[in-house]
Scaffold this motif. Structure first.
Motif, PDB file in Angstrom:
ATOM      1  N   LEU A 187       0.823  -1.199   0.000  1.00 46.13           N
ATOM      2  CA  LEU A 187       0.000   0.000   0.000  1.00 46.13           C
ATOM      3  C   LEU A 187       0.864   1.257   0.000  1.00 46.13           C
ATOM      4  CD1 LEU A 187      -1.863  -2.342   1.143  1.00 46.13           C
ATOM      5  CD2 LEU A 187      -3.193  -0.508   2.164  1.00 46.13           C
ATOM      6  N   VAL A 188       2.049   1.157   0.577  1.00 47.79           N
ATOM      7  CA  VAL A 188       3.065   2.209   0.504  1.00 47.79           C
ATOM      8  C   VAL A 188       4.322   1.531  -0.017  1.00 47.79           C
ATOM      9  CG1 VAL A 188       4.444   3.868   1.804  1.00 47.79           C
ATOM     10  CG2 VAL A 188       2.043   3.503   2.407  1.00 47.79           C
ATOM     11  N   ASP A 189       4.912   2.089  -1.071  1.00 46.42           N
ATOM     12  CA  ASP A 189       5.954   1.366  -1.798  1.00 46.42           C
ATOM     13  C   ASP A 189       7.197   2.237  -1.999  1.00 46.42           C
ATOM     14  OD1 ASP A 189       7.325  -0.454  -3.308  1.00 46.42           O
ATOM     15  OD2 ASP A 189       5.918  -0.503  -4.975  1.00 46.42           O
ATOM     16  N   GLY A 190       8.127   2.165  -1.040  1.00 49.65           N
ATOM     17  CA  GLY A 190       9.396   2.863  -1.189  1.00 49.65           C
ATOM     18  C   GLY A 190       9.298   4.375  -1.099  1.00 49.65           C
ATOM     19  N   VAL A 191       8.485   4.885  -0.189  1.00 53.85           N
ATOM     20  CA  VAL A 191       8.281   6.335  -0.066  1.00 53.85           C
ATOM     21  C   VAL A 191       9.462   6.977   0.650  1.00 53.85           C
ATOM     22  CG1 VAL A 191       6.933   8.070   1.204  1.00 53.85           C
ATOM     23  CG2 VAL A 191       5.779   6.374  -0.213  1.00 53.85           C
ATOM     24  N   SER A 192       9.976   8.064   0.079  1.00 51.44           N
ATOM     25  CA  SER A 192      11.084   8.818   0.677  1.00 51.44           C
ATOM     26  C   SER A 192      10.783  10.311   0.589  1.00 51.44           C
ATOM     27  CB  SER A 192      12.402   8.530  -0.059  1.00 51.44           C
ATOM     28  OG  SER A 192      12.750   7.160   0.009  1.00 51.44           O
ATOM     29  N   PHE A 193      11.026  11.023   1.685  1.00 52.40           N
ATOM     30  CA  PHE A 193      10.903  12.479   1.682  1.00 52.40           C
ATOM     31  C   PHE A 193      11.562  13.041   2.933  1.00 52.40           C
ATOM     32  CE2 PHE A 193       7.088  10.949   3.855  1.00 52.40           C
ATOM     33  CZ  PHE A 193       7.017  11.764   4.975  1.00 52.40           C
ATOM     34  N   ASP A 194      11.859  14.334   2.906  1.00 51.61           N
ATOM     35  CA  ASP A 194      12.371  15.064   4.059  1.00 51.61           C
ATOM     36  C   ASP A 194      11.400  16.186   4.392  1.00 51.61           C
ATOM     37  OD1 ASP A 194      14.699  13.566   4.339  1.00 51.61           O
ATOM     38  OD2 ASP A 194      15.844  14.857   2.989  1.00 51.61           O
ATOM     39  N   LEU A 195      11.314  16.495   5.679  1.00 48.01           N
ATOM     40  CA  LEU A 195      10.484  17.605   6.146  1.00 48.01           C
ATOM     41  C   LEU A 195      11.318  18.443   7.093  1.00 48.01           C
ATOM     42  CD1 LEU A 195       7.720  19.004   6.309  1.00 48.01           C
ATOM     43  CD2 LEU A 195       7.114  17.420   8.147  1.00 48.01           C
ATOM     44  N   ARG A 196      11.515  19.702   6.745  1.00 47.71           N
ATOM     45  CA  ARG A 196      12.367  20.576   7.544  1.00 47.71           C
ATOM     46  C   ARG A 196      11.565  21.225   8.677  1.00 47.71           C
ATOM     47  NH1 ARG A 196      14.111  21.367   2.190  1.00 47.71           N
ATOM     48  NH2 ARG A 196      12.639  23.052   1.857  1.00 47.71           N
TER      49      ARG A 196
END
Length: 341
Positions: free
Chosen positions: A29-38
């Motif tokens: 359902l979630v597949d390799g999600v990447s992110f940054d939040l400052r």
């Protein structure tokens, strides 16, 4: 290893987050999600219902429902002692993070609030649970402060949820999320089922609180127009993957992924033709039966043979400010294509 300066470290860093159905590792359902939040930043997570937005948020908080399991990836939350790996924490360790570091304003305020408990008591209970050092008097004072912050009369703390309007209940959910002074608030569709005037009031309130309190905000919505004046950056999700990221201005002015283009085109322009925008054909794919190539290819009017047979790698613009996962972009690939499942 050199530890980045705290000023340069993101508050939240997610790499390769994957959530699958228990016993069905291919049903992601979630597949390799990447992110940054400052710190102090507002990031909008947008996409159709069922694309994995809320599941991503629940995975961050360790609140995945029965039947779902985190199957991979890392999540780091920056603290005064350096990045803390959330993915290694036990249930007890995550309880120390929830509401003290990361909190969530859940979708459907009437369902999230206890209908037979006074709203002030519900907020006080959260405060006493996560900050046991506070006595009842201090907790009551905090409840009054929270009511004022969300623009509600503190005297109404003794009222029940049904005595508030929809917009007021959503303000209560924000007050509950703020109860323990978190660094990050996740807003899961905070304007659902509200009229447009109340929607604007809730979004303005979130933005004001973010600036007043120095909060970071992860705002989840299926409505890209909600993010226009509220967020700094946008991440667009489709079929469990982030397919495009960029600043609000860049994504609205020049969307690069075909899915983002179709999403934006589905909203009528003020002053434009008085006709319904063209819908996106078809339906999102079944996670248990993933497409061999790009997940959006069956619904894309630009797809060619490589789109239908090979999963696209993430690509980054030459200036490094935005990414998109599409074969048709001239940008260089910044990750290796994932094998077809």
């Amino acid at each position: 290893m050199t530890v980045p300066d705290p000023v340069d470290r993101p508050l939240l860093s997610v790499r390769g987050l994957t959530v699958a159905r228990r016993g069905l590792p291919a049903a992601r359902l979630v597949d390799g999600v990447s992110f940054d939040l400052r710190r102090g930043e507002a990031l909008g997570l947008a996409g159709e219902s069922g694309c994995g937005k809320t599941t991503t948020a629940l995975a961050l908080l360790g609140l995945l429902p029965d039947g779902l399991v985190r199957a991979g990836g890392e999540m780091h939350l920056d603290t005064e002692h350096g990045p803390r790996p959330l993915h290694t924490l036990s249930g007890r360790g995550m309880r120390a993070v929830r509401w003290r570091r990361i909190s969530m304003a859940f979708q459907g305020a009437m369902n999230a609030l206890d209908p037979v408990m006074r709203v002030g008591d519900q907020i006080r209970e959260a405060i006493r649970l996560h900050r046991p050092e506070l006595d009842r008097t201090a907790a009551d004072t905090r409840v009054g402060t929270l009511f004022e912050q969300v623009r509600l009369d503190p005297r109404r703390a003794r009222a029940y949820p049904h005595e508030f309007s929809g917009g007021q209940r959503q303000r209560l959910m924000i007050a509950l999320a703020l109860a323990c002074d978190p660094d990050l608030i996740i807003g899961d569709e905070p304007t659902t089922a509200l009229d447009v005037i109340t929607q604007r009031q809730i979004l303005d309130l979130l933005d004001e609180l973010r600036r007043e309190l120095g909060l970071s905000v992860l705002l989840i919505t299926h409505d890209l127009s909600v993010l226009a004046e509220t967020c700094d950056r946008i991440a667009v999700m489709y079929a469990g993957r982030i397919v495009e990221t960029g600043s609000v201005d860049e994504v609205y002015r020049d969307p690069r992924h075909p899915y983002t283009r179709r999403l934006l085109a589905s909203f009528p322009a003020v002053g434009g033709p008085r006709e319904l925008p063209p819908p996106i054909p078809g339906s999102p794919p079944d996670p248990a039966a993933p497409e061999p190539g790009c997940a959006f290819a069956p619904r894309c009017d630009r797809a060619d043979d490589v789109c239908r047979t090979s999963p696209p790698a993430a690509r980054t613009a030459p200036d490094g400010t935005r990414t998109a996962r599409c074969h048709l972009l001239p940008w260089p690939a910044t990750s290796t294509p994932e094998p077809a499942r």
